[in-house]
Structure formats: C-alpha cells, structure tokens
Design an enzyme around this catalytic site. Structure first.
Site, short mmCIF file in Angstrom:
data_model
loop_
_atom_site.label_atom_id
_atom_site.label_comp_id
_atom_site.label_asym_id
_atom_site.label_seq_id
_atom_site.Cartn_x
_atom_site.Cartn_y
_atom_site.Cartn_z
CB CYS A 99 -0.87 -0.03 1.26
SG CYS A 99 -1.98 1.37 1.46
CG HIS B 263 -5.64 -2.68 -0.63
ND1 HIS B 263 -4.55 -3.22 0.03
CD2 HIS B 263 -5.44 -1.34 -0.61
CE1 HIS B 263 -3.75 -2.23 0.42
NE2 HIS B 263 -4.26 -1.08 0.03
CD GLU B 264 -6.94 1.12 -3.04
OE1 GLU B 264 -7.12 2.07 -2.26
OE2 GLU B 264 -5.80 0.65 -3.27
CG HIS C 294 -7.50 2.30 2.10
ND1 HIS C 294 -6.63 2.61 3.11
CD2 HIS C 294 -6.76 1.71 1.14
CE1 HIS C 294 -5.41 2.25 2.79
NE2 HIS C 294 -5.45 1.69 1.58
#
Length: 159
Positions: free
Chosen positions: A90, A132-133, A136
């Site tokens: 990241c 993953h995003e 966030h």
C-alpha cells in the site's frame, strides 16, 4: 491536475470511516482527477480518498490491464467467492508488504464519475485491489490482515 500528499500509516485519518458522496460536484471531480494523478505518480494500482486526507467514499483503481482506470463512488462488495493468498502492499505503508488472503472473485456495486450506478466484477488482482481499496473506506488497512506480519520490500533497482 495535482499530486496530493499521501497519508501514511499512523495518521488517524486512515482509521476513520468515510462518508457517502451524495452528488457529483466540481470539487469532487477535481479530487478524483487528483487521486488518479497521485496514484500514477506513486506507481500504485489503487488509491482511496482517505489516503489523500479526504473522508469520502471514493476509490480509483488501475491494475494496468489496458482497461483504463476505474472510478468508484460509494462502492460496496455485494458478492465474493473463492480465495487467493499473496503479497499485498500500500502506498500508505511505504517500503513494506504482507501476505494477505482475499476473495478471488468479487462483484462491487458503485457509482461512476457521472453518479450512474454500475456493477464491476473482478478476479485475481482486480478482486484484491477492489477489496483493499474498499477496506480503506472503513478505516481498515491491510496490515491488520497479514498472515505473518509486515516485511521490508526490496528496493527497486535502477534500470
């Protein structure tokens, strides 16, 4: 557009939940384009708004498959299956990577840059990037999902 400062692990903003985007504004459109510029400048495959200090549900992704960048507003995973385990990194955790298990397939519902509802299906790297995003946006970093902690990434060699 502009390159924005990327927030790094330890910055509280990366642990906070993001707010939905109710409508497209000029300010939001500028943010999206700045996020794309920043992602490409940092050689990332994805970037979420909190990584540039903005608590909005916006992610951009480009896995380099020639399909061009994805812009996803208010994304949510609506289907997931299978599993894959592999290295994950990241740009908010520079110089590190970890081994993370993610779904091998996901379907995501979101709005595009014109606030039209879309569904995106992704397998393998795209599925990993989407998860993953989207994590966030809930204040979750991959570092808490690693199976054996963080590792130092090998420095890139100059060609």
């Amino acid at each position: 557009m502009a390159i924005r400062e990327v927030r790094e692990m330890g910055d509280d903003i990366l642990t906070k939940p993001c707010k939905p985007v109710p409508k497209m504004t000029l300010r939001t459109r500028i943010l999206i384009h700045d996020m794309l510029d920043t992602m490409y400048e940092k050689a990332g495959v994805g970037l979420a708004a909190p990584q540039v200090g903005i608590l909005k549900q916006i992610v951009v992704i480009d896995i380099g498959d020639g399909e061009g960048p994805l812009v996803l507003i208010n994304p949510e995973v609506i289907e997931a299956s299978g599993s894959q385990t592999g290295e994950e990194a990241c740009i908010s955790v520079p110089g590190k990577y970890g081994i993370v298990t993610r779904p091998n397939y996901v379907r995501v519902r979101a709005c595009n840059e014109d606030m039209e509802e879309v569904e995106i299906e992704g397998e393998e790297l795209l599925a990993r990037a989407l998860c993953h995003e989207i994590d966030h946006l809930s204040g979750k970093l991959y570092v808490y999902k690693t199976e054996d902690g963080l590792h130092d990434a090998a420095p890139e060699e100059d060609e």
